[in-house]
Structure formats: C-alpha cells, structure tokens
Write a protein that holds these residues in place. Structure first.
Motif, mmCIF file in Angstrom:
data_model
loop_
_atom_site.group_PDB
_atom_site.id
_atom_site.type_symbol
_atom_site.label_atom_id
_atom_site.label_comp_id
_atom_site.label_asym_id
_atom_site.label_seq_id
_atom_site.Cartn_x
_atom_site.Cartn_y
_atom_site.Cartn_z
ATOM 1 N N GLY A 378 -6.070 45.588 -60.460
ATOM 2 C CA GLY A 378 -6.242 44.272 -61.074
ATOM 3 C C GLY A 378 -7.612 44.178 -61.716
ATOM 4 O O GLY A 378 -8.034 45.063 -62.463
ATOM 5 N N PRO A 379 -8.381 43.139 -61.415
ATOM 6 C CA PRO A 379 -9.703 42.977 -62.035
ATOM 7 C C PRO A 379 -10.803 43.772 -61.326
ATOM 8 O O PRO A 379 -11.948 43.763 -61.760
ATOM 9 N N TYR A 380 -10.460 44.458 -60.247
ATOM 10 C CA TYR A 380 -11.488 45.104 -59.427
ATOM 11 C C TYR A 380 -11.509 46.612 -59.652
ATOM 12 O O TYR A 380 -10.470 47.278 -59.636
ATOM 13 N N GLU A 381 -12.705 47.130 -59.837
ATOM 14 C CA GLU A 381 -12.885 48.574 -59.916
ATOM 15 C C GLU A 381 -13.711 49.023 -58.725
ATOM 16 O O GLU A 381 -14.845 48.567 -58.527
ATOM 17 N N MET A 382 -13.147 49.900 -57.910
ATOM 18 C CA MET A 382 -13.783 50.318 -56.670
ATOM 19 C C MET A 382 -13.975 51.826 -56.673
ATOM 20 O O MET A 382 -13.187 52.563 -57.254
ATOM 21 N N LYS A 383 -15.017 52.257 -55.989
ATOM 22 C CA LYS A 383 -15.272 53.682 -55.860
ATOM 23 C C LYS A 383 -14.671 54.183 -54.556
ATOM 24 O O LYS A 383 -14.655 53.479 -53.551
ATOM 25 N N GLY A 384 -14.193 55.412 -54.605
ATOM 26 C CA GLY A 384 -13.546 55.959 -53.426
ATOM 27 C C GLY A 384 -13.505 57.470 -53.449
ATOM 28 O O GLY A 384 -14.174 58.130 -54.249
ATOM 29 N N HIS A 385 -12.684 58.015 -52.565
ATOM 30 C CA HIS A 385 -12.609 59.460 -52.386
ATOM 31 C C HIS A 385 -11.167 59.835 -52.061
ATOM 32 O O HIS A 385 -10.451 59.104 -51.396
ATOM 33 N N GLU A 386 -10.743 60.998 -52.569
ATOM 34 C CA GLU A 386 -9.406 61.515 -52.287
ATOM 35 C C GLU A 386 -9.482 62.889 -51.650
ATOM 36 O O GLU A 386 -10.331 63.716 -52.016
ATOM 37 N N PHE A 387 -8.587 63.132 -50.697
ATOM 38 C CA PHE A 387 -8.469 64.449 -50.088
ATOM 39 C C PHE A 387 -7.106 64.496 -49.412
ATOM 40 O O PHE A 387 -6.893 63.893 -48.372
ATOM 41 N N HIS A 388 -6.147 65.194 -50.014
ATOM 42 C CA HIS A 388 -4.812 65.212 -49.411
ATOM 43 C C HIS A 388 -4.018 66.455 -49.804
ATOM 44 O O HIS A 388 -4.083 66.923 -50.936
ATOM 45 N N HIS A 389 -3.272 66.942 -48.819
ATOM 46 C CA HIS A 389 -2.374 68.083 -48.996
ATOM 47 C C HIS A 389 -0.929 67.580 -49.052
ATOM 48 O O HIS A 389 -0.033 68.099 -48.382
ATOM 49 N N SER A 390 -0.703 66.562 -49.831
ATOM 50 C CA SER A 390 0.656 66.043 -50.023
ATOM 51 C C SER A 390 0.722 65.406 -51.389
ATOM 52 O O SER A 390 -0.303 65.150 -52.026
ATOM 53 N N GLN A 391 1.945 65.122 -51.839
ATOM 54 C CA GLN A 391 2.120 64.457 -53.123
ATOM 55 C C GLN A 391 3.273 63.475 -53.047
ATOM 56 O O GLN A 391 4.230 63.668 -52.292
ATOM 57 N N TRP A 392 3.138 62.397 -53.828
ATOM 58 C CA TRP A 392 4.191 61.396 -53.894
ATOM 59 C C TRP A 392 5.288 61.887 -54.831
ATOM 60 O O TRP A 392 5.023 62.466 -55.885
ATOM 61 N N VAL A 393 6.530 61.660 -54.447
ATOM 62 C CA VAL A 393 7.682 62.062 -55.256
ATOM 63 C C VAL A 393 8.597 60.861 -55.420
ATOM 64 O O VAL A 393 9.009 60.236 -54.436
ATOM 65 N N GLY A 394 8.898 60.515 -56.667
ATOM 66 C CA GLY A 394 9.763 59.375 -56.904
ATOM 67 C C GLY A 394 9.837 59.075 -58.382
ATOM 68 O O GLY A 394 9.325 59.828 -59.215
ATOM 69 N N PRO A 395 10.463 57.957 -58.741
ATOM 70 C CA PRO A 395 10.564 57.589 -60.161
ATOM 71 C C PRO A 395 9.186 57.365 -60.771
ATOM 72 O O PRO A 395 8.368 56.635 -60.228
ATOM 73 N N LYS A 396 8.927 58.030 -61.886
ATOM 74 C CA LYS A 396 7.595 57.995 -62.484
ATOM 75 C C LYS A 396 7.155 56.592 -62.877
ATOM 76 O O LYS A 396 5.972 56.282 -62.889
ATOM 77 N N GLU A 397 8.125 55.739 -63.189
ATOM 78 C CA GLU A 397 7.740 54.398 -63.616
ATOM 79 C C GLU A 397 7.254 53.549 -62.435
ATOM 80 O O GLU A 397 6.704 52.478 -62.623
ATOM 81 N N THR A 398 7.465 54.029 -61.215
ATOM 82 C CA THR A 398 7.059 53.258 -60.040
ATOM 83 C C THR A 398 5.591 53.460 -59.718
ATOM 84 O O THR A 398 4.826 52.518 -59.600
ATOM 85 N N GLU A 399 5.180 54.718 -59.563
ATOM 86 C CA GLU A 399 3.812 54.993 -59.129
ATOM 87 C C GLU A 399 2.868 55.022 -60.331
ATOM 88 O O GLU A 399 2.418 56.055 -60.774
ATOM 89 N N GLN A 400 2.560 53.843 -60.833
ATOM 90 C CA GLN A 400 1.660 53.776 -61.980
ATOM 91 C C GLN A 400 0.855 52.490 -61.973
ATOM 92 O O GLN A 400 0.378 52.036 -62.999
ATOM 93 N N GLU A 401 0.697 51.931 -60.788
ATOM 94 C CA GLU A 401 0.027 50.635 -60.706
ATOM 95 C C GLU A 401 -1.474 50.730 -60.931
ATOM 96 O O GLU A 401 -2.064 49.903 -61.610
ATOM 97 N N PHE A 402 -2.124 51.730 -60.354
ATOM 98 C CA PHE A 402 -3.574 51.730 -60.297
ATOM 99 C C PHE A 402 -4.149 52.890 -61.101
ATOM 100 O O PHE A 402 -3.745 54.041 -60.947
ATOM 101 N N LEU A 403 -5.104 52.582 -61.936
ATOM 102 C CA LEU A 403 -5.724 53.574 -62.805
ATOM 103 C C LEU A 403 -6.952 54.164 -62.121
ATOM 104 O O LEU A 403 -7.823 53.441 -61.652
ATOM 105 N N CYS A 404 -7.020 55.502 -62.094
ATOM 106 C CA CYS A 404 -8.140 56.196 -61.470
ATOM 107 C C CYS A 404 -8.883 57.043 -62.499
ATOM 108 O O CYS A 404 -8.258 57.639 -63.383
#
Length: 460
Positions: A378-404
C-alpha cells in the motif's frame, strides 16, 4: 561498563561458539551480560538468550538506520555490566563491493566499541601475524584490542603464533582454544540448527562451553581491554504509553519450534504502543487464545514439523475462520507458508496448512532468495530481509500484491511477492518496523478496528 564486538575474518571461524562461551562464562562470574547480533540473523540471538539469560537484539544498519542502532544499543545495554556484540561474516564484509556499510566494522565504529578478533589458526603459524596486521591496518578507525586464537593444536603452536602477532602488530592474544566437541554445533543453511534449543541438555552444553572458555582464555584481560570511557551518542528513550490492562490490544503471536523468527525490537515497539503479545503454538494448541485482536505469524522452520502442523486441524480451521471474518494478521516467510493451501516437502508430499492464501509452497534444494530488500505494501515502503529454501506455486495473477526492490545483490531486481486477503498480509520478507514510520500505527488501527467491530457485535 565493558563493551566488546566479537568479530572474525570470515564465517565458520568459530565466532558464534566463542561468543556463546564468553556470554556463559561472564554470566557464571556473576556479571549481567547483554548480547547483540550484527545483521538480520534470528538463530544466533536465540542461542545468545540461552547463554546470557537476556533477550538478544539485532543491530542492522540497513533496516534500522544509525539512529535505530543507537537507540536499541543504548537502551538494551543501560542496565548491564557487559555488552557483547557478535559480528556477522568477516569483520569488513559489508553491503556491497565498494561499501563496508552494514559490516561488523561499521557498527563497531558507529558505537565506539572495541573489537576482539577470533582467528581460526588451525592451519597457520606466523601467517597469523600477517592476517592480524592486515585487519589492523585496513581501517585504523577500527579499535582492534585483542585476538582469540581458535583451533590451536598445542601450547607450543600458540606460543609461536602469539609471539609473532605481538611482534608484528602489538595486539595482545587472550589465549587459545584447542579443538574440542564441547564447542561444536551443527549448522543448517547459513546458521546453527535450532533443534538443540528445544531438546534437553542445551543449557548444560552452553554452561560447559563457558567453562571451557574460562579455562583457556584470559577473561580478566578481556575485560581490561574492553572498558569504554565514553558512551555512544545519546538516544532519546522510547516513552511507554501507560495503559490499563483492559485497554491493551491483544496480538496473538505464533511461538514454538516451527515459528520463532522475530526481531526483538519489532516486538518491543509493539509493546511500547500498548500491544500485549499473547503467545500460542500452531504445533500444540488446539484453540487460539481468547479475545485476540489480531495474529502475527513469524518465520521459522515449518517444513521440519509438517506432520504435526497438519494434524492440528482444529487450530488450522479456527485460524482460517477468523481470517475469513476479517481478523487482522501479518505473516512472514514460514508464517506465510503456513497460511497457504499447503507445503510440499522434498519427497513431493503435500501437507495441508491453513489454506487461507491461494497456492502452496514447495521446498527446494537451492536457496531461492537471500539478502536485503525493500517491500511496498500500500502506501508503506519497509526494509526487510529474505532467506528461504522454498517457493510459492500457484496462479501468477494471485501472488503479485507487494512490490519488492532487491538491494546489494549481484544485480538490481524488482519483483512481486506475497498476498493480501481481507485484513491479512503475507510474504516471504521479514520486515523491520523501524524502517517505516507509519506501519506500526497502521497495524494498531487494524487491531483497534477489529476490536471495535467485535465489541459492537457482542452488544447486539
């Protein structure tokens, strides 16, 4: 007060084990010891808490900024005799090729803390002096005060190295550690395995590590070298909002072997704003705690507990029902995985999870994403960190809410991740609340709105 940074020339030098041993040994001497960890790591602070008896705090320049580090360090160290900061990677390893920003050295300079170098000397002798000289001369603003030699084969081996280091650098050695099983921990991915924290005997092991450190290192000299005459820049203390218990917002927080990755400073900021954190276990609790205003699912290792998470269907169903009604929730990494349709293990078996978010997550042999990022919700931009040995699988139009936007990686990258549904937000990113001034207030507003709605319904 005594302040020290425990650093090394690289990962896997024994820095974490030495830090735990020092924390335990100093605690055994009767000191009040406050631990810290440079960087975004969750696992080392968990062990530090066991070793010291105090919650460990992360010091991360990218996510917290200079003022955040000043504030957290000043506040957490104020009521302790000794502050021990464990570094990250090598002493000068920072956020980019041309920058040392975020490195252990940058934090040590920022807070004016003396540095103690842990050097793995197993396969060297006089070369150790060249290494220490290079570390010392690389940045003269880093206050290198002492050296701990790790994995030394004998007293004679130590004498050869110690005399060479003293002659060439003038930096004193504080003793040596021979190889010993007491100082060994198994690792998973880039960090220690969390499993021992939930098994019997971990306190005894860490106590034995402290006694091993006490036997082989000159802790009195360590303390003499790490007295700091002046405190770091003063930071304005956080002002607690005084509230009656009935006015506190009740946030359920998932805490057990599967979910334990939380930045302590995030939790502290919520407490300061009048949020009462109510722990529950997705592994063992059959019901959520009563009268909750929202839920918080942190990261962890749900993939190691898939059968127990799946078997606890009554809790999964209640969580789904609450989220469907609009209860506010925030989920990060492992918590996000838990709220999807399911998690597929490496053998290909899909284990049912909460099923609130579309798609599922599957475990992978390779690291999918690693490093700092900023995420826009939404209107908030936050800093963070990613580290994962997995991936999301599903309809591409679903997982597109947040821009990184990826930072400090091998290439610039912009991608979308995560999902929002009703009042539930989830993604693979571990965010730090200090990085966005409005996000805490937004979370509080969501919690209060849910409470108000439910209070009105109960009156009808």
């Amino acid at each position: 007060m005594h302040h020290m940074v425990i650093a090394a020339i690289s990962s896997s030098s024994g820095k974490t084990a030495v830090t735990m041993g020092i924390l335990s040994a100093l605690k055994e001497r009767g000191f009040s010891v406050q631990p810290f960890k440079v960087g975004p790591d969750y696992i080392d602070p968990s062990f530090q808490k066991t070793a010291s008896g105090k919650v460990s705090h992360n010091l991360d320049l990218f996510m917290m900024g200079k003022e955040g580090i000043y504030d957290v360090y000043k506040k957490a160290s104020a009521y302790s005799d000794i502050s021990v900061v464990e570094g990250v990677m090598g002493l000068y390893d920072g956020s980019g090729i041309k920058s040392m920003e975020g490195s252990t050295a940058s934090v040590a300079k920022l807070l004016s803390i003396p540095v103690i170098l842990v050097l793995d000397a197993k396969a060297m002798s006089k070369t150790a002096a060249a290494v220490v000289l290079g570390i010392k001369e690389f940045d003269l603003d880093v206050n290198l005060r002492g050296v701990i030699l790790n994995r030394v084969s004998s007293a004679r081996h130590y004498e050869l190295i110690e005399s060479s280091i003293m002659e060439k650098t003038g930096v004193p050695c504080l003793g040596y550690l021979p190889e010993d099983p007491v100082m060994e921990f198994q690792s998973r991915h880039l960090g220690l395995q969390l499993d021992p924290l939930y098994q019997g005997g971990i306190s005894e092991k860490i106590t034995n590590m402290g006694r091993f450190i006490e036997k082989h290192l000159n802790l009195s000299a360590l303390l003499d070298l790490t007295v700091r005459a002046s405190d770091p820049k003063q930071a304005e203390p956080l002002v607690e909002e005084k509230k009656e218990m009935k006015d506190l917002l009740r946030l359920g927080i998932a805490e057990d072997e599967a979910f334990s990755f939380y930045y302590e400073d995030n939790l502290e900021q919520l407490r300061q704003k009048g949020v009462q954190l109510i722990p529950f276990s997705p592994l063992r609790d059959k019901r959520l705690p009563e009268h909750l205003d929202g839920l918080y699912f942190g990261g962890g290792f749900p993939e190691l507990h898939l059968q127990k998470l799946e078997e606890n269907s009554s809790l999964r169903e209640e969580i789904h029902r609450k989220l469907a009604l609009g209860m506010p929730a925030f989920a990060e990494c492992g918590g996000y995985m838990y709220l999807t349709q399911g998690i597929r293990d490496k053998e290909g078996t899909l284990h049912n999870m909460v099923g609130f978010f579309e798609g599922s997550c599957e475990m992978t042999d390779t690291l999918q994403r690693f490093g700092y990022t900023s995420i826009r919700i939404g209107p908030y931009e936050m800093k963070g960190h990613e580290f994962h040995h997995s991936q999301w699988v599903g309809p591409k139009e679903t997982e597109q809410e947040f821009l990184c936007a990826k930072h400090f990686g091998s290439r610039d990258e912009t991608y979308r991740t995560g999902q929002k549904k009703n009042n539930c937000y989830g993604s693979y990113v571990h965010i730090h609340l200090r990085s966005s001034g409005g996000i805490v207030q937004s979370m509080l507003d969501h919690l209060r709105k849910w409470r108000s709605q439910n209070e009105n319904q109960n009156r009808l």
